[in-house]
Design an enzyme around this catalytic site. Structure first.
Site, PDB file in Angstrom:
ATOM      1  N   ARG A  91       0.743  -1.264  -0.037  1.00 43.41           N
ATOM      2  CA  ARG A  91      -0.054   0.161   0.099  1.00 43.41           C
ATOM      3  C   ARG A  91       0.925   1.002   0.102  1.00 43.41           C
ATOM      4  O   ARG A  91       0.335   2.339  -0.544  1.00 43.41           O
ATOM      5  CB  ARG A  91      -0.900  -0.106   1.217  1.00 43.41           C
ATOM      6  CG  ARG A  91      -2.083  -1.138   1.013  1.00 43.41           C
ATOM      7  CD  ARG A  91      -3.241  -1.067   2.343  1.00 43.41           C
ATOM      8  NE  ARG A  91      -2.388  -1.537   3.345  1.00 43.41           N
ATOM      9  CZ  ARG A  91      -1.925  -2.739   3.790  1.00 43.41           C
ATOM     10  NH1 ARG A  91      -2.235  -3.784   3.012  1.00 43.41           N
ATOM     11  NH2 ARG A  91      -1.612  -3.065   4.780  1.00 43.41           N
ATOM     12  N   GLU A 137       5.802  -9.764  15.460  1.00 44.05           N
ATOM     13  CA  GLU A 137       5.499 -10.382  16.734  1.00 44.05           C
ATOM     14  C   GLU A 137       5.787 -11.906  17.022  1.00 44.05           C
ATOM     15  O   GLU A 137       6.262 -12.300  18.127  1.00 44.05           O
ATOM     16  CB  GLU A 137       3.762 -10.166  16.745  1.00 44.05           C
ATOM     17  CG  GLU A 137       3.193 -10.282  18.250  1.00 44.05           C
ATOM     18  CD  GLU A 137       1.738 -10.154  18.177  1.00 44.05           C
ATOM     19  OE1 GLU A 137       1.273  -9.815  16.933  1.00 44.05           O
ATOM     20  OE2 GLU A 137       1.216 -10.429  19.124  1.00 44.05           O
TER      21      GLU A 137
HETATM   22  P1  AMP Z   1       4.928  -2.424  11.729  1.00 47.16           P
HETATM   23  O1  AMP Z   1       6.321  -2.937  10.930  1.00 47.16           O
HETATM   24  O2  AMP Z   1       4.317  -3.295  13.019  1.00 47.16           O
HETATM   25  O3  AMP Z   1       5.122  -0.877  11.866  1.00 47.16           O
HETATM   26  O4  AMP Z   1       3.676  -2.758  10.896  1.00 47.16           O
HETATM   27  C1  AMP Z   1       3.462  -1.591   9.390  1.00 47.16           C
HETATM   28  C2  AMP Z   1       3.130  -2.358   8.183  1.00 47.16           C
HETATM   29  O5  AMP Z   1       2.250  -3.426   8.457  1.00 47.16           O
HETATM   30  C3  AMP Z   1       2.720  -1.564   7.115  1.00 47.16           C
HETATM   31  O6  AMP Z   1       3.184  -1.842   5.905  1.00 47.16           O
HETATM   32  C4  AMP Z   1       1.224  -1.760   7.238  1.00 47.16           C
HETATM   33  O7  AMP Z   1       0.655  -1.731   5.935  1.00 47.16           O
HETATM   34  C5  AMP Z   1       1.150  -2.885   7.895  1.00 47.16           C
HETATM   35  N1  AMP Z   1       0.016  -2.957   9.248  1.00 47.16           N
HETATM   36  C6  AMP Z   1       0.374  -2.989  10.454  1.00 47.16           C
HETATM   37  N2  AMP Z   1      -0.659  -3.322  11.151  1.00 47.16           N
HETATM   38  C7  AMP Z   1      -1.701  -2.742  10.202  1.00 47.16           C
HETATM   39  C8  AMP Z   1      -3.091  -2.467  10.551  1.00 47.16           C
HETATM   40  N3  AMP Z   1      -3.836  -2.669  11.754  1.00 47.16           N
HETATM   41  N4  AMP Z   1      -3.744  -2.318   9.435  1.00 47.16           N
HETATM   42  C9  AMP Z   1      -3.189  -2.131   8.423  1.00 47.16           C
HETATM   43  N5  AMP Z   1      -2.179  -2.500   8.041  1.00 47.16           N
HETATM   44  C10 AMP Z   1      -1.183  -2.487   9.019  1.00 47.16           C
END
Ligand code: AMP
Length: 177
Positions: free
Chosen positions: A65, A102
């Site tokens: 995205r 996680e």
């Molecule tokens: P993080 O590495 O945990 O910051 O996760 C970020 C990535 O995961 C991004 O590329 C987001 O598109 C996706 N992502 C994580 N959590 C969500 C969520 N609740 N809704 C949509 N996309 C998410």
């Protein structure tokens, strides 16, 4: 449109999808925002005006995205677009960076020659959650010789404190939850 009106519009155009892609996750669905010209263009313009047109050499979009947002941002910056992709998707020689999820690990890649030494780079994604993805993308940009000018996301899930993994960067979130 004022900044407050834009924030409210963006907030209304992001949809919560409970238990997607797995139980316990509330997925932030940005497709209604992308389908609304005023919201989509407003989000792109807000990122470009935060840094200033002409101040950035490359915009790095994170699969998938992030690509959708990063491409028009790059166009309006007068900058190039470079993809940061999941492992095994980029066809030429890559730099790879793994990061903790996680449960388990994931890996992102950047083409070795995507960024020239000293390039000023903005990283773009839809959601900042735990910050691991953005931190890995920033590492890749730096290893390629780029300077991370900032990290821009549509939405920051503040309760996950992703910013804590990005203390050295300017993190711009158009919306916070
Ligand atoms: P993080 O590495 O945990 O910051 O996760 C970020 C990535 O995961 C991004 O590329 C987001 O598109 C996706 N992502 C994580 N959590 C969500 C969520 N609740 N809704 C949509 N996309 C998410």
């Amino acid at each position: 449109m004022t900044r407050l009106d834009l924030t409210e519009l963006l907030r209304r155009r992001v949809r919560d999808i409970p238990d997607f892609p797995k139980p316990g996750i509330v997925f932030k669905d940005i497709t209604p925002l992308l389908a609304d010209h005023t919201a989509f263009a407003g989000a792109v313009d807000a990122v470009v005006s935060h840094y200033g047109r002409g101040t950035v050499d490359k915009v790095a979009g994170i699969e998938a995205r992030g690509f959708i947002l990063a491409a028009p941002v790059a166009y309006h910056f007068g900058a190039g677009f470079v993809p940061v992709r999941k492992a095994g998707k980029l066809p030429s020689a890559t730099l790879a960076q793994s990061y903790a999820l996680e449960y388990g690990e994931a890996e992102l890649e950047l083409h070795q020659d995507a960024i020239s030494p000293g390039d000023r780079v903005v990283i773009v994604d839809d959601v900042l959650a735990t910050g691991g993805t953005a931190a890995a993308a920033a590492q890749l940009v730096r290893r390629a010789g780029g300077v991370v000018v900032g990290i821009s996301v549509l939405m920051e899930l503040t309760f996950l404190d992703g910013r804590a993994k990005l203390p050295e960067y300017d993190v711009q979130a158009l919306l916070t939850v």
